[in-house]
Design an enzyme around this catalytic site. Structure first.
Site, PDB file in Angstrom:
ATOM      1  CB  CYS A 285      40.713 -16.103 -35.551  1.00 41.46           C
ATOM      2  SG  CYS A 285      40.393 -14.698 -34.556  1.00 41.46           S
TER       3      CYS A 285
HETATM    4  N1  LIG Z   1      42.266 -19.268 -31.661  1.00 39.87           N
HETATM    5  C1  LIG Z   1      42.471 -18.003 -32.009  1.00 39.87           C
HETATM    6  O1  LIG Z   1      43.492 -17.668 -32.583  1.00 39.87           O
HETATM    7  C2  LIG Z   1      41.451 -16.922 -31.669  1.00 39.87           C
HETATM    8  C3  LIG Z   1      41.871 -15.598 -31.734  1.00 39.87           C
HETATM    9  C4  LIG Z   1      40.981 -14.594 -31.405  1.00 39.87           C
HETATM   10  C5  LIG Z   1      39.670 -14.919 -31.030  1.00 39.87           C
HETATM   11  N2  LIG Z   1      39.263 -16.216 -31.002  1.00 39.87           N
HETATM   12  C6  LIG Z   1      37.897 -16.472 -30.541  1.00 39.87           C
HETATM   13  O2  LIG Z   1      37.975 -16.914 -29.187  1.00 39.87           O
HETATM   14  C7  LIG Z   1      36.929 -17.838 -28.914  1.00 39.87           C
HETATM   15  C8  LIG Z   1      37.509 -19.129 -28.386  1.00 39.87           C
HETATM   16  O3  LIG Z   1      38.342 -19.693 -29.375  1.00 39.87           O
HETATM   17  P1  LIG Z   1      39.435 -20.773 -29.066  1.00 39.87           P
HETATM   18  O4  LIG Z   1      40.328 -20.788 -30.249  1.00 39.87           O
HETATM   19  O5  LIG Z   1      40.034 -20.574 -27.725  1.00 39.87           O
HETATM   20  O6  LIG Z   1      38.523 -22.097 -29.027  1.00 39.87           O
HETATM   21  P2  LIG Z   1      38.991 -23.572 -28.615  1.00 39.87           P
HETATM   22  O7  LIG Z   1      38.160 -24.505 -29.389  1.00 39.87           O
HETATM   23  O8  LIG Z   1      40.474 -23.693 -28.657  1.00 39.87           O
HETATM   24  O9  LIG Z   1      38.609 -23.699 -27.070  1.00 39.87           O
HETATM   25  C9  LIG Z   1      37.374 -23.506 -26.567  1.00 39.87           C
HETATM   26  C10 LIG Z   1      37.201 -24.340 -25.320  1.00 39.87           C
HETATM   27  O10 LIG Z   1      35.878 -24.085 -24.816  1.00 39.87           O
HETATM   28  C11 LIG Z   1      35.350 -25.304 -24.326  1.00 39.87           C
HETATM   29  N3  LIG Z   1      33.896 -25.190 -24.309  1.00 39.87           N
HETATM   30  C12 LIG Z   1      33.027 -25.290 -25.336  1.00 39.87           C
HETATM   31  N4  LIG Z   1      31.773 -25.060 -24.922  1.00 39.87           N
HETATM   32  C13 LIG Z   1      31.842 -24.811 -23.593  1.00 39.87           C
HETATM   33  C14 LIG Z   1      30.880 -24.501 -22.596  1.00 39.87           C
HETATM   34  N5  LIG Z   1      29.585 -24.367 -22.895  1.00 39.87           N
HETATM   35  N6  LIG Z   1      31.315 -24.318 -21.335  1.00 39.87           N
HETATM   36  C15 LIG Z   1      32.621 -24.444 -21.024  1.00 39.87           C
HETATM   37  N7  LIG Z   1      33.581 -24.732 -21.920  1.00 39.87           N
HETATM   38  C16 LIG Z   1      33.195 -24.912 -23.191  1.00 39.87           C
HETATM   39  C17 LIG Z   1      35.882 -26.359 -25.257  1.00 39.87           C
HETATM   40  O11 LIG Z   1      35.897 -27.622 -24.611  1.00 39.87           O
HETATM   41  C18 LIG Z   1      37.303 -25.842 -25.550  1.00 39.87           C
HETATM   42  O12 LIG Z   1      38.279 -26.389 -24.678  1.00 39.87           O
HETATM   43  C19 LIG Z   1      36.173 -17.993 -30.229  1.00 39.87           C
HETATM   44  O13 LIG Z   1      35.092 -17.108 -30.220  1.00 39.87           O
HETATM   45  C20 LIG Z   1      37.171 -17.576 -31.273  1.00 39.87           C
HETATM   46  O14 LIG Z   1      36.544 -17.103 -32.445  1.00 39.87           O
HETATM   47  C21 LIG Z   1      40.148 -17.226 -31.300  1.00 39.87           C
END
Ligand SMILES: NC(=O)c1ccc[n+]([C@@H]2O[C@H](COP(=O)([O-])OP(=O)(O)OC[C@H]3O[C@@H](n4cnc5c(N)ncnc54)[C@H](O)[C@@H]3O)[C@@H](O)[C@H]2O)c1
Length: 457
Positions: A285
Site C-alpha cells: 500500500c
Molecule cells: N494490504 C493493505 O494493507 C492494503 C491497504 C489498503 C489498500 N490496499 C489495496 O487493496 C487491494 C487489495 O490488496 P490486498 O492487500 O488485499 O491484496 P492480496 O494480495 O492480499 O489479496 C488479493 C486477493 O485477490 C485475489 N485475486 C487476484 N486476482 C483476482 C481476480 N481476477 N479475481 C478474483 N480474485 C483475484 C488473489 O488470489 C488474492 O487472494 C490492492 O489494490 C491494494 O493496493 C491494500
C-alpha cells in the site's frame, strides 16, 4: 396502465429496490479478492447482518476459508469459522456467481510493474470476468487502489461491455480501502469510509450500503476524488517517513535521539503529527500509492518531485542501513562485513503480520549479503521464507530458533520488525552487537548489558 405496470411502479426503480434491500440487509454481497483487504471487509459486512459470498481465483484459499481456517494470523480466533457456521458466508472461485449478487465489492491486487509503474492487469481481468455476468440493478464498488480516473475511464467501459450502462442499469462507485493490517485500535468498521461516485444515485447507494457496515461514511463527489484521497493519504505518509529517516541521521550526528525528539514534539496539540524512523516502507500500500499518483501526474503533464524524492529515499533506507551496519561492525566490533554472521529479527514488513510484500528486511538482507555477510532470520510468522517477486533467491530459508546460544553465535543481531512475540530481553542479554531499527528496546524499557554493543539506527 396495465396490472403489470402498476405492480412494477409499486416496486419502484431498480435503485429504490436495491436501496430497500440494503436497508433491510437482504441484499446479497459479493466480495471479489479475499486478501488482506477483501477478507476482513467480507467478514465485517457479514457481521453487520448481510449474506456475503467471497470470490477468489486462489482455489486453495477458497477451500481454506470454506473450511473455517484462520487464514490471516491477526484475526480473532474463530472469526472465519463463525462466519462460515452462520450460513451467511462462503467463498467460491466461480464468476458466474456474480449474477446473484446485489452489491459487488472489488478488492483485487493493484501492484507495481517491474518498471515500478501501476499494474492494473488483475483488476482489468476481474472487471472483464464480471462484465460477462452482470445484470441490471447491481451496485459495483471498486476498493482496490487505482490512479485517479481509472474507475470511470478504464473500468467503467469494461463493465459496460455487458451492454448495461453505469448510472442507469447498474451503479458504480469507488471507496478506498483504509485497512491497517494488525491495527488493534482501528478496524474496518471504525475507520471512516470515503464513498465517491460520478452520479447522485450511485453515491446515495454507496452511502446507504456502507453506513450499514461502518460507523461513518464521508461522501465525495466523484470516483476520481475518492481515488485521489487514498493516494494523497499514502503519499503524505511516504514523504513524512522519508523526512524522519533523514532527521534521524542528522540528529544522530548531533548526538540527539530522534525518537525522544518526536515524542516531545508530538505533545504539540496542533500542526505536528508523529512519524517514526525505520528500515524503510513495505506492504502493498504505502510504497505503491505514491507511484500511482506520480505516474498519473506525469500522464496529465504535471510532476510530483517531492513525492518522487521521498519514494527514492524511502526505497534507499534498507541499503543505507546495511552500509551503516557494515561500518559499525568494522569500527565498533573490529569485524569485517565480509564473512560476518548477521541475524535479522523479522522479515514481515510490519509488526505482527505475516506479510513480506515489499518488506525492507528482505532488501536489507540482500544488501548485507551483497557486501559479503552471511544472513539468517528469525520471524515467528515465517517458519520458512516464501517466494517473493523481488527476492527469489531468499525463498525457502528457515527461521532460526532464538536461544542464548544462537543469539551469541552472531556478530550482529538487527531488529528489522518489532513483532510483539520476540523475547527482546533475551536478545539484550545474549547478542554481542545489536542494531535496533525500531526503537523496541527503549520503548519496552529493556536495558542492554554494559558489555554489549547497542546501536539505534
Ligand atoms: N494490504 C493493505 O494493507 C492494503 C491497504 C489498503 C489498500 N490496499 C489495496 O487493496 C487491494 C487489495 O490488496 P490486498 O492487500 O488485499 O491484496 P492480496 O494480495 O492480499 O489479496 C488479493 C486477493 O485477490 C485475489 N485475486 C487476484 N486476482 C483476482 C481476480 N481476477 N479475481 C478474483 N480474485 C483475484 C488473489 O488470489 C488474492 O487472494 C490492492 O489494490 C491494494 O493496493 C491494500
Amino acid at each position: 396502465m396495465s396490472v403489470i405496470e402498476i405492480a412494477l411502479e409499486g416496486c419502484g426503480s431498480p435503485a429504490d429496490l436495491l436501496k430497500s434491500k440494503i436497508e433491510e440487509r437482504t441484499a446479497r454481497i459479493k466480495v471479489i479478492g479475499l486478501g488482506y483487504v477483501g477478507l476482513p471487509l467480507a467478514l465485517t459486512v457479514q457481521e453487520s447482518g448481510f449474506a456475503v459470498s467471497g470470490l477468489d481465483l486462489n482455489r486453495a484459499r477458497v477451500a481454506a476459508i470454506n473450511g473455517g481456517a484462520q487464514v490471516i494470523s491477526y484475526f480473532e480466533e474463530g472469526r472465519v469459522a463463525e462466519a462460515v457456521a452462520s450460513g451467511r458466508f462462503s467463498a467460491t472461485d466461480d464468476y458466474a456467481s456474480v449474477t446473484a449478487a446485489d452489491v459487488i465489492l472489488l478488492c483485487v491486487p493493484t501492484p507495481l510493474s517491474d518498471k515500478r509503474e501501476p499494474d492494473l492487469t488483475q483488476i482489468i481481468r476481474a472487471a472483464e470476468s464480471m462484465s460477462a455476468h452482470l445484470r441490471p440493478g447491481q451496485l459495483i464498488v471498486v476498493e482496490s487502489t487505482v490512479w485517479p480516473g481509472a474507475t470511470s475511464t478504464l473500468l467503467r467501459p469494461i463493465l459496460e461491455r455487458s451492454g448495461l450502462r453505469a448510472g442507469e442499469d447498474f451503479f458504480l462507485g469507488f471507496s478506498p480501502e483504509r485497512e491497517d493490517p494488525g491495527n488493534q485500535t482501528h478496524s474496518t468498521r471504525t475507520i471512516p469510509k470515503i464513498v465517491g461516485a460520478d452520479d447522485p444515485i450511485s453515491r446515495d447507494l454507496l452511502e446507504t450500503f456502507y453506513s450499514q457496515v461502518v460507523t461513518q461514511t464521508v461522501p465525495v463527489e466523484s470516483c476520481a476524488i475518492a481515488e485521489a484521497v487514498k493516494l494523497v493519504e499514502n503519499s503524505f505518509r511516504t514523504v513524512n517517513i522519508a523526512l524522519v529517516n533523514e532527521l534521524k541521521v542528522a540528529l544522530d550526528a548531533m548526538g540527539i535521539d530522534v525518537w525522544t525528539v518526536i515524542d516531545a514534539a508530538a505533545t504539540k496539540p496542533f500542526g505536528f503529527m508523529p512519524f517514526y524512523p525505520g528500515p524503510g516502507i513495505g506492504g502493498d500500500c504505502i510504497p505503491v500509492s505514491p507511484a500511482y499518483l506520480s505516474w498519473r501526474a506525469l500522464d496529465v503533464g504535471s510532476e510530483l518531485p517531492i513525492v518522487d524524492l521521498a519514494r527514492v529515499r524511502a526505497a534507499a533506507a534498507p541499503s543505507d542501513l546495511a552500509v551503516r551496519i557494515a561500518s559499525d561492525l568494522n569500527t565498533k566490533a573490529e569485524t569485517a562485513i565480509q564473512g560476518a554472521r548477521v541475524l535479522l529479527l523479522g522479515v514481515a514488513y510490519k509488526k505482527d503480520v505475516e506479510d513480506t510484500r515489499e518488506s525492507p528486511a528482505l532488501y536489507m538482507m540482500q544488501h548485507l549479503e551483497a557486501m559479503g555477510a552471511s544472513c539468517d532470520f528469525h520471524d515467528p510468522y515465517f517458519p520458512v521464507l516464501p517466494q517473493t517477486r523481488d527476492h527469489p533467491t531468499l525463498a525457502g530459508r528457515i527461521s532460526v530458533h532464538l536461544s542464548a546460544e544462537t543469539l551469541a553465535a552472531y556478530d550482529a543481531v538487527v531488529v528489522t520488525t518489532d513483532h510483539t512475540e520476540v523475547d527482546y530481553a533475551a536478545v539484550a542479554r545474549h547478542a554481542p552487537m545489536i542494531f535496533d531499527t525500531r526503537n523496541v528496546f527503549d520503548r519496552a524499557g529493556i536495558a542492554i548489558d554494559g558489555d554489549r554493543t547497542f546501536v539505534k539506527i
